[in-house]
Design a protein around this motif. Structure first.
Motif, PDB file in Angstrom:
ATOM      1  N   HIS A 106     -14.241  12.077 -64.041  1.00 17.05           N
ATOM      2  CA  HIS A 106     -13.554  10.805 -64.232  1.00 17.05           C
ATOM      3  C   HIS A 106     -12.734  10.360 -63.016  1.00 17.05           C
ATOM      4  CE1 HIS A 106     -14.227  12.808 -68.103  1.00 17.05           C
ATOM      5  NE2 HIS A 106     -14.334  11.612 -68.641  1.00 17.05           N
ATOM      6  N   ASP A 107     -11.613  11.039 -62.760  1.00 16.16           N
ATOM      7  CA  ASP A 107     -10.677  10.600 -61.719  1.00 16.16           C
ATOM      8  C   ASP A 107     -11.017  11.172 -60.347  1.00 16.16           C
ATOM      9  OD1 ASP A 107      -8.942   8.887 -63.103  1.00 16.16           O
ATOM     10  OD2 ASP A 107      -7.850  10.576 -63.956  1.00 16.16           O
ATOM     11  N   THR A 108     -10.649  10.424 -59.327  1.00 13.77           N
ATOM     12  CA  THR A 108     -10.890  10.845 -57.947  1.00 13.77           C
ATOM     13  C   THR A 108     -10.229  12.183 -57.640  1.00 13.77           C
ATOM     14  OG1 THR A 108     -10.981   8.521 -57.258  1.00 13.77           O
ATOM     15  CG2 THR A 108     -10.670  10.156 -55.525  1.00 13.77           C
ATOM     16  N   SER A 109      -9.040  12.416 -58.208  1.00 12.49           N
ATOM     17  CA  SER A 109      -8.319  13.655 -57.931  1.00 12.49           C
ATOM     18  C   SER A 109      -9.144  14.880 -58.297  1.00 12.49           C
ATOM     19  CB  SER A 109      -6.991  13.674 -58.701  1.00 12.49           C
ATOM     20  OG  SER A 109      -7.215  13.482 -60.092  1.00 12.49           O
ATOM     21  N   SER A 110      -9.734  14.884 -59.482  1.00  8.57           N
ATOM     22  CA  SER A 110     -10.532  16.034 -59.907  1.00  8.57           C
ATOM     23  C   SER A 110     -11.894  16.067 -59.228  1.00  8.57           C
ATOM     24  CB  SER A 110     -10.705  16.037 -61.429  1.00  8.57           C
ATOM     25  OG  SER A 110      -9.505  16.431 -62.061  1.00  8.57           O
ATOM     26  N   VAL A 111     -12.417  14.911 -58.851  1.00  6.55           N
ATOM     27  CA  VAL A 111     -13.689  14.883 -58.113  1.00  6.55           C
ATOM     28  C   VAL A 111     -13.544  15.632 -56.797  1.00  6.55           C
ATOM     29  CG1 VAL A 111     -15.309  13.415 -56.846  1.00  6.55           C
ATOM     30  CG2 VAL A 111     -14.589  12.756 -59.135  1.00  6.55           C
ATOM     31  N   LEU A 156      -2.612  16.502 -57.177  1.00  6.86           N
ATOM     32  CA  LEU A 156      -3.028  17.215 -58.380  1.00  6.86           C
ATOM     33  C   LEU A 156      -1.849  17.914 -59.052  1.00  6.86           C
ATOM     34  CD1 LEU A 156      -6.496  18.543 -57.288  1.00  6.86           C
ATOM     35  CD2 LEU A 156      -6.009  17.255 -59.362  1.00  6.86           C
ATOM     36  N   TYR A 157      -0.876  18.332 -58.275  1.00 11.01           N
ATOM     37  CA  TYR A 157       0.342  18.885 -58.864  1.00 11.01           C
ATOM     38  C   TYR A 157       1.012  17.824 -59.740  1.00 11.01           C
ATOM     39  CZ  TYR A 157       5.220  20.453 -59.045  1.00 11.01           C
ATOM     40  OH  TYR A 157       6.486  20.808 -59.465  1.00 11.01           O
ATOM     41  N   MET A 158       1.073  16.603 -59.243  1.00 16.89           N
ATOM     42  CA  MET A 158       1.673  15.519 -60.018  1.00 16.89           C
ATOM     43  C   MET A 158       0.785  15.103 -61.185  1.00 16.89           C
ATOM     44  SD  MET A 158       3.633  13.223 -57.116  1.00 16.89           S
ATOM     45  CE  MET A 158       2.598  13.545 -55.675  1.00 16.89           C
ATOM     46  N   VAL A 159      -0.533  15.218 -61.021  1.00 15.19           N
ATOM     47  CA  VAL A 159      -1.441  14.977 -62.145  1.00 15.19           C
ATOM     48  C   VAL A 159      -1.141  15.974 -63.262  1.00 15.19           C
ATOM     49  CG1 VAL A 159      -3.841  15.170 -62.907  1.00 15.19           C
ATOM     50  CG2 VAL A 159      -3.312  13.931 -60.820  1.00 15.19           C
ATOM     51  N   GLY A 160      -0.839  17.211 -62.881  1.00 12.52           N
ATOM     52  CA  GLY A 160      -0.541  18.243 -63.868  1.00 12.52           C
ATOM     53  C   GLY A 160       0.633  17.893 -64.762  1.00 12.52           C
ATOM     54  N   ALA A 192      12.074  17.268 -65.647  1.00 15.49           N
ATOM     55  CA  ALA A 192      12.027  17.505 -64.204  1.00 15.49           C
ATOM     56  C   ALA A 192      11.264  16.439 -63.444  1.00 15.49           C
ATOM     57  CB  ALA A 192      11.392  18.872 -63.924  1.00 15.49           C
ATOM     58  N   ALA A 193      10.422  15.686 -64.130  1.00 14.42           N
ATOM     59  CA  ALA A 193       9.618  14.667 -63.448  1.00 14.42           C
ATOM     60  C   ALA A 193      10.513  13.594 -62.852  1.00 14.42           C
ATOM     61  CB  ALA A 193       8.639  14.033 -64.430  1.00 14.42           C
ATOM     62  N   PRO A 194      10.350  13.275 -61.569  1.00 16.43           N
ATOM     63  CA  PRO A 194      11.165  12.234 -60.940  1.00 16.43           C
ATOM     64  C   PRO A 194      10.726  10.855 -61.404  1.00 16.43           C
ATOM     65  CG  PRO A 194       9.497  12.986 -59.412  1.00 16.43           C
ATOM     66  CD  PRO A 194       9.383  13.865 -60.625  1.00 16.43           C
ATOM     67  N   SER A 195      11.569   9.881 -61.183  1.00 16.96           N
ATOM     68  CA  SER A 195      11.204   8.513 -61.549  1.00 16.96           C
ATOM     69  C   SER A 195      10.073   8.027 -60.644  1.00 16.96           C
ATOM     70  CB  SER A 195      12.416   7.587 -61.395  1.00 16.96           C
ATOM     71  OG  SER A 195      12.891   7.599 -60.057  1.00 16.96           O
ATOM     72  N   GLY A 196       9.228   7.165 -61.207  1.00 12.74           N
ATOM     73  CA  GLY A 196       8.120   6.630 -60.430  1.00 12.74           C
ATOM     74  C   GLY A 196       7.069   7.655 -60.097  1.00 12.74           C
ATOM     75  N   LEU A 197       6.878   8.662 -60.967  1.00 10.18           N
ATOM     76  CA  LEU A 197       5.917   9.726 -60.694  1.00 10.18           C
ATOM     77  C   LEU A 197       4.504   9.176 -60.524  1.00 10.18           C
ATOM     78  CD1 LEU A 197       5.388  12.794 -60.461  1.00 10.18           C
ATOM     79  CD2 LEU A 197       4.965  12.798 -62.931  1.00 10.18           C
ATOM     80  N   GLY A 198       4.139   8.203 -61.361  1.00  7.32           N
ATOM     81  CA  GLY A 198       2.797   7.620 -61.277  1.00  7.32           C
ATOM     82  C   GLY A 198       2.517   7.000 -59.919  1.00  7.32           C
ATOM     83  N   LYS A 199       3.502   6.289 -59.371  1.00 11.26           N
ATOM     84  CA  LYS A 199       3.333   5.670 -58.060  1.00 11.26           C
ATOM     85  C   LYS A 199       3.252   6.722 -56.953  1.00 11.26           C
ATOM     86  CE  LYS A 199       5.609   1.287 -59.213  1.00 11.26           C
ATOM     87  NZ  LYS A 199       6.721   0.364 -58.895  1.00 11.26           N
ATOM     88  N   LYS A 200       4.056   7.763 -57.074  1.00 16.04           N
ATOM     89  CA  LYS A 200       4.026   8.843 -56.080  1.00 16.04           C
ATOM     90  C   LYS A 200       2.669   9.562 -56.115  1.00 16.04           C
ATOM     91  CE  LYS A 200       9.010   9.858 -55.993  1.00 16.04           C
ATOM     92  NZ  LYS A 200       9.462   8.747 -56.856  1.00 16.04           N
ATOM     93  N   LYS A 202      -0.220   8.309 -57.121  1.00 12.06           N
ATOM     94  CA  LYS A 202      -1.226   7.399 -56.581  1.00 12.06           C
ATOM     95  C   LYS A 202      -1.154   7.347 -55.061  1.00 12.06           C
ATOM     96  CE  LYS A 202      -2.901   2.629 -56.988  1.00 12.06           C
ATOM     97  NZ  LYS A 202      -2.674   1.297 -57.647  1.00 12.06           N
ATOM     98  N   LEU A 203       0.064   7.319 -54.520  1.00  6.97           N
ATOM     99  CA  LEU A 203       0.237   7.266 -53.065  1.00  6.97           C
ATOM    100  C   LEU A 203      -0.305   8.542 -52.418  1.00  6.97           C
ATOM    101  CD1 LEU A 203       1.362   5.931 -50.527  1.00  6.97           C
ATOM    102  CD2 LEU A 203       3.581   6.989 -51.041  1.00  6.97           C
ATOM    103  N   ALA A 204       0.000   9.702 -53.014  1.00 10.80           N
ATOM    104  CA  ALA A 204      -0.477  10.974 -52.458  1.00 10.80           C
ATOM    105  C   ALA A 204      -1.999  11.046 -52.480  1.00 10.80           C
ATOM    106  CB  ALA A 204       0.121  12.147 -53.239  1.00 10.80           C
ATOM    107  N   LEU A 205      -2.601  10.623 -53.592  1.00 11.71           N
ATOM    108  CA  LEU A 205      -4.053  10.675 -53.717  1.00 11.71           C
ATOM    109  C   LEU A 205      -4.726   9.707 -52.747  1.00 11.71           C
ATOM    110  CD1 LEU A 205      -6.623  11.666 -55.090  1.00 11.71           C
ATOM    111  CD2 LEU A 205      -6.254   9.958 -56.867  1.00 11.71           C
ATOM    112  N   ASN A 206      -4.230   8.476 -52.688  1.00 12.54           N
ATOM    113  CA  ASN A 206      -4.824   7.492 -51.777  1.00 12.54           C
ATOM    114  C   ASN A 206      -4.675   7.918 -50.318  1.00 12.54           C
ATOM    115  OD1 ASN A 206      -5.429   6.010 -54.029  1.00 12.54           O
ATOM    116  ND2 ASN A 206      -3.932   4.396 -53.672  1.00 12.54           N
TER     117      ASN A 206
END
Length: 312
Positions: free
Chosen positions: A183-188, A271-275, A48-56, A58-62
């Motif tokens: 560690h990561d900004t998302s969980s902080v 965080l949903y995408m981190v999951g 189910a993960a879309p392509s480029g999930l890592g970039k998406k 990162k964009l959401a978090l930033n």
């Protein structure tokens, strides 16, 4: 463009996450639900993960971090950031020194342990990605380090709000502790939001101060590798500072408050995408040795972070 059937679960649960984040009563725990939903979809429908999930992600978090800037006075940013410089320096120095000391006692690959060390001391996956590029680390080493840091980072998102009920720290001190020990900004930002906006604001500023250490660390490593060192500052940190400056100088408080609140929606989506990275294969890849090494470093980071936060 035709929507792929396998992406439907991803988008459906993303909509649920955003809806939860928009409800005032659920904002404190929506981030945890967001991560768990991402993990559930990842493990039941891996495709189910879309392509480029890592970039998406990162964009959401930033985007979330930049929007948080609209809720902060630039004077507060400078004050907390200035204080955070020495606190993050102490924490980073202790963890990196300990990591290199422990190299001789573990049978893991040396570069893997170095990547875990930098990920624990600076800012998780971002630090691992930046350092690995100049270390010329292999994909396997990067994968193990990412797996270890990611799993511990996930534990932190749920453990720190529980610890907040036990320790005697003010919301601001708790925010500092989160920023120095997770560690990561998302969980902080997710863990810090548990105690409200004061904790979240302090944690965001302190974490960005900690993130800036990527620049000199990568510069030094590149010089040791015999390469020309490069210095750069992440763009989202610059935009965060500009957002804070704008909110401090311009007379639009209602607009800036709304923008800052929107940051929590983007944080939940991130965080949903981190999951999605919390997959069975991640646990297997990390291994017992990697988890023990990373766990020892993290335990010390928690203690050091608490001590430094209590001095604030």
């Amino acid at each position: 463009m035709e929507l792929k059937r396998t992406n439907v679960p991803f988008l459906l649960f993303l909509a649920v996450v955003v809806a939860l984040a928009l409800l005032p009563a659920t904002k404190t725990w929506a981030v945890g639900i967001a991560l768990l939903l991402g993990a559930a979809v990842s493990n039941t429908v891996p495709s189910a993960a879309p392509s480029g999930l890592g970039k998406k992600r990162k964009l959401a978090l930033n985007t979330a971090v930049v929007l948080f800037g609209f809720g902060l006075n630039i004077g507060q940013v400078i004050s907390v950031g200035g204080q955070g410089f020495w606190q993050t320096a102490v924490s980073l120095g202790v963890i990196i020194s300990l990591g290199y000391f422990l190299l001789r006692f573990f049978r893991l690959d040396g570069d893997t342990m170095k990547l875990i060390t930098f990920g624990t001391s600076i800012c998780g996956g971002s630090a691992i990605a930046a350092v690995s590029s100049v270390m010329k680390a292999r994909d396997e080493e990067i994968g193990v380090a990412m797996g270890v840091v990611f799993l511990l980072n996930t534990v932190a998102l749920f453990a720190f709000p529980l610890l907040a009920e036990i320790v005697s720290l003010s919301p601001e001190q708790y925010g500092i502790w989160c920023a120095l020990s997770i560690h990561d900004t998302s969980s902080v930002v997710g863990a810090a939001a548990f105690l409200g906006d004061a904790s979240l604001s302090t944690a965001t500023i302190m974490k960005l101060t900690r993130t800036l250490w990527i620049t000199p660390i990568v510069f030094v490593i590149s010089l040791r590798q015999g390469e020309k060192g490069k210095l750069s500052v992440p763009l989202f940190i610059v935009l965060f500072l500009l957002a804070s400056a704008a909110a401090s100088a311009l007379p639009f408080p209602d607009l800036f408050k709304s923008l800052a609140s929107a940051g929590k929606v983007f944080m939940a989506a991130a965080l949903y995408m981190v999951g999605f990275g919390l997959h069975r294969s991640v646990v297997k890849k990390a291994g017992a040795g990697g988890m023990l090494f990373g766990g020892l470093l993290w335990a010390v980071s928690i203690v050091v972070g608490y001590f430094l936060a209590s001095l604030s």
